[in-house]
Write a protein that holds these residues in place. Structure first.
Motif, PDB file in Angstrom:
ATOM      1  N   TRP A  54     -10.016   4.769  -1.374  1.00 18.82           N
ATOM      2  CA  TRP A  54      -9.404   4.285  -2.639  1.00 18.82           C
ATOM      3  C   TRP A  54      -8.420   3.353  -2.312  1.00 18.82           C
ATOM      4  O   TRP A  54      -7.861   3.054  -1.427  1.00 18.82           O
ATOM      5  N   TYR A  55      -8.216   2.496  -3.173  1.00 19.55           N
ATOM      6  CA  TYR A  55      -7.057   1.400  -3.202  1.00 19.55           C
ATOM      7  C   TYR A  55      -5.928   1.961  -3.581  1.00 19.55           C
ATOM      8  O   TYR A  55      -5.571   2.603  -4.540  1.00 19.55           O
ATOM      9  N   SER A 154      -5.418   1.998   6.020  1.00 16.76           N
ATOM     10  CA  SER A 154      -5.086   0.887   6.587  1.00 16.76           C
ATOM     11  C   SER A 154      -4.233  -0.069   5.682  1.00 16.76           C
ATOM     12  O   SER A 154      -4.634  -0.065   4.377  1.00 16.76           O
ATOM     13  N   TYR A 155      -3.322  -0.591   6.121  1.00 18.46           N
ATOM     14  CA  TYR A 155      -2.389  -1.144   5.451  1.00 18.46           C
ATOM     15  C   TYR A 155      -2.329  -2.883   5.620  1.00 18.46           C
ATOM     16  O   TYR A 155      -2.662  -3.100   6.795  1.00 18.46           O
ATOM     17  N   VAL A 156      -2.004  -3.616   4.805  1.00 17.94           N
ATOM     18  CA  VAL A 156      -2.133  -4.913   4.845  1.00 17.94           C
ATOM     19  C   VAL A 156      -0.922  -5.636   4.558  1.00 17.94           C
ATOM     20  O   VAL A 156      -0.538  -6.685   5.048  1.00 17.94           O
ATOM     21  N   ASN A 157      -0.110  -5.120   3.478  1.00 21.34           N
ATOM     22  CA  ASN A 157       0.986  -5.517   2.925  1.00 21.34           C
ATOM     23  C   ASN A 157       1.881  -4.333   2.609  1.00 21.34           C
ATOM     24  O   ASN A 157       1.433  -3.148   2.435  1.00 21.34           O
ATOM     25  N   GLN A 166      -7.087  -2.878   2.688  1.00 23.04           N
ATOM     26  CA  GLN A 166      -5.819  -2.116   2.056  1.00 23.04           C
ATOM     27  C   GLN A 166      -6.478  -0.963   1.526  1.00 23.04           C
ATOM     28  O   GLN A 166      -6.929  -0.959   0.335  1.00 23.04           O
ATOM     29  N   ILE A 167      -6.665   0.305   2.229  1.00 23.60           N
ATOM     30  CA  ILE A 167      -7.392   1.402   1.737  1.00 23.60           C
ATOM     31  C   ILE A 167      -6.611   2.685   2.090  1.00 23.60           C
ATOM     32  O   ILE A 167      -5.886   2.717   2.982  1.00 23.60           O
ATOM     33  N   THR A 168      -7.100   3.847   1.279  1.00 26.64           N
ATOM     34  CA  THR A 168      -6.114   5.150   1.695  1.00 26.64           C
ATOM     35  C   THR A 168      -7.384   6.215   1.005  1.00 26.64           C
ATOM     36  O   THR A 168      -8.535   5.642   0.576  1.00 26.64           O
ATOM     37  N   SER A 169      -6.608   7.451   0.870  1.00 27.57           N
ATOM     38  CA  SER A 169      -7.573   8.567   0.192  1.00 27.57           C
ATOM     39  C   SER A 169      -6.414   9.144  -0.334  1.00 27.57           C
ATOM     40  O   SER A 169      -5.497   9.336   0.088  1.00 27.57           O
TER      41      SER A 169
END
Length: 474
Positions: A54-55, A154-157, A166-169
């Protein structure tokens, strides 16, 4: 064998019905990810799409807070350390404080502004102050995520504005919330501040459970068009603390209702819980190999005129009636067996419990009389501006802050990609920087302006003084 057929037919019908439910339920629940766990043990009490990528949107700021506070705890910086607003920070899309480049704030105040107002500029200020740069800090965020076992993140900012990768769950957000409780208990108050005051402007926490849901004590909201409305929430009752994660809700109100429903079920000691198979612990949930759902059309399509930032004041979408019946098929058996309880929608419709806003300010740490003076100085930076019958407040140092429109603009060209040219968006609508003052302030602010405005309007031709009257306005 023919004697057994009458007995088999009902069983076959039941199996067919359950199979159909299993097929239909995931489709109906696909627009949301839901998870509730015990904070202490990590035991999963309910999980729907919990490992669907998810974003994260502004839920990313929870990791920004974790990395920052870990640095404070390790003594690398302090809450009193001054950090400076850079041009990069100042150019972020709203929601933001809108300070000019060169403005200094303490780590303490930046954290409060970021977590309560969801200020994107303050997230970048912290990232640059702790990690040297946005990229450097994103690396620290990713290292921390891996260390905590957030394998889907995964983080980008540091602020969650749209960016590739930029992803998570829901699973990983619950793991992070547990880590904040476990590793940073002395700083946990940052995640449940009811409201902050900057000058005359008061901003309530966008987490609608704070001050309304009994025992609510965390954490953070988030929204971009692609993600829908997200919320990580926690509450404590009778010494038992639960963490609920909602991703992809249809509105700011609905994400709070969903979280309250999850928490209610978790706190209810259901005597039939033994009928449910054990879901194990949050760490052991199996990740789903898929692309994150993109909810842009549902959230921000042409048919939907909605605020596009965490500053969501909309209470009409998914009304109380639909919210009360908004259970997914995955959970309707358990929901039907629960005892009656107050509707979360009714609870969240009440005003938040009265509390004194936490004062935030620019410059070095201040206490006592110096703090009062700082608050007064910030108030002087704000001037009342009349718009029709309403009086709003503008922060002079707050060059364009498009409040509830910026995330939509920043996200409109991205579909999950980096926000484009936020500075140009802000410049296009400078009047959108206005923010509503306290409910008891507009009348007082408007009174002194009425007589002053009336005189020049009555004598423009006879007195011939339009130029001198116009000077103060310029």
């Amino acid at each position: 064998m023919h004697l057994l057929r009458p007995l088999l037919r009902p069983s076959l019908k039941w199996i067919l019905a359950v199979t159909m439910l299993a097929v239909v339920a995931p489709r109906m629940a696909a627009a949301e990810a839901l998870l509730v766990i015990e904070a202490d043990s990590g035991k999963v009490l309910q999980a729907d799409n919990a490992t669907m990528p998810w974003y994260p949107a502004s839920l990313s700021k929870l990791m920004t807070a974790y990395v920052t506070l870990a640095a404070v705890k390790q003594g690398r910086v302090s809450l009193d350390t001054l950090i400076t607003v850079s041009p990069t920070a100042a150019s972020q899309s709203p929601s933001k404080m809108g300070f000019r480049p060169g403005t200094q704030v303490t780590v303490d105040n930046a954290l409060k502004m970021m977590l309560v107002k969801s200020a994107n500029d303050m997230a970048v200020v912290l990232a640059e102050g702790i990690g040297g740069s946005v990229d450097g800090f994103a690396g620290m965020m990713n290292q921390t995520a891996q260390k905590l076992g957030m394998t889907q993140t995964s983080y980008v900012n540091p602020n969650g504005l749209p960016a590739d990768g930029q992803i998570t769950s829901a699973r990983d957000m619950a793991i992070l919330a547990r880590a904040i409780i476990r590793d940073l208990p002395e700083y946990e108050y940052f995640v449940h501040i009811p409201s902050i005051r900057f000058g005359r402007r008061v901003t309530a926490n966008f987490n609608k459970l704070i001050g309304r849901y009994p025992g609510a004590d965390g954490f953070k909201t988030g929204f971009i068009c692609a993600s829908g409305y997200n919320l990580v929430a926690s509450a404590t009752r009778d010494g038992k603390r639960l963490i609920a994660v909602v991703l992809g809700a249809s509105s700011g109100r609905m994400r709070a209702i969903r979280a309250a429903q999850l928490l209610d079920r978790g706190f209810t000691n259901n005597g039939l819980a033994w009928l449910k198979p054990s879901l194990g612990t949050v760490d052991n949930l199996v990740p789903i190999d898929a692309s994150p759902p993109n909810l842009r059309e549902e959230m921000c399509g042409g048919k939907h005129k909605r605020p596009a930032s965490d500053e969501d004041q909309e209470d009409t979408v998914a009304s109380a009636g639909s919210a009360g019946g908004g259970e997914t098929n995955m959970n309707f058996f358990a929901a039907g067996l629960q005892a009656a309880m107050p509707k979360p929608s009714e609870l969240l419709a009440l005003p938040a419990a009265a509390s004194e806003p936490v004062i935030v300010y620019t410059g070095p740490t201040k206490t006592g009389a110096a703090l009062i003076a700082a608050a007064a100085a910030d108030s002087e930076k704000m001037q009342p501006v009349k718009h029709g019958k309403r009086t709003r407040v503008v922060i002079k140092i707050n060059k364009p802050d498009a409040e509830t429109k910026g995330d939509l603009k920043g996200d409109a060209k991205s579909d999950g990609k980096a926000a484009a040219k936020p500075a140009r968006h802000a410049a296009a609508k400078p009047d959108a920087a206005v923010a509503k003052p306290l409910a008891n302030k507009p009348a007082a602010a408007a009174k002194p302006e009425k007589p002053a405005a009336a005189k020049p309007a009555a004598k423009p031709k006879a007195a011939g003084k339009p130029k001198s009257d116009a000077k103060p306005a310029s």
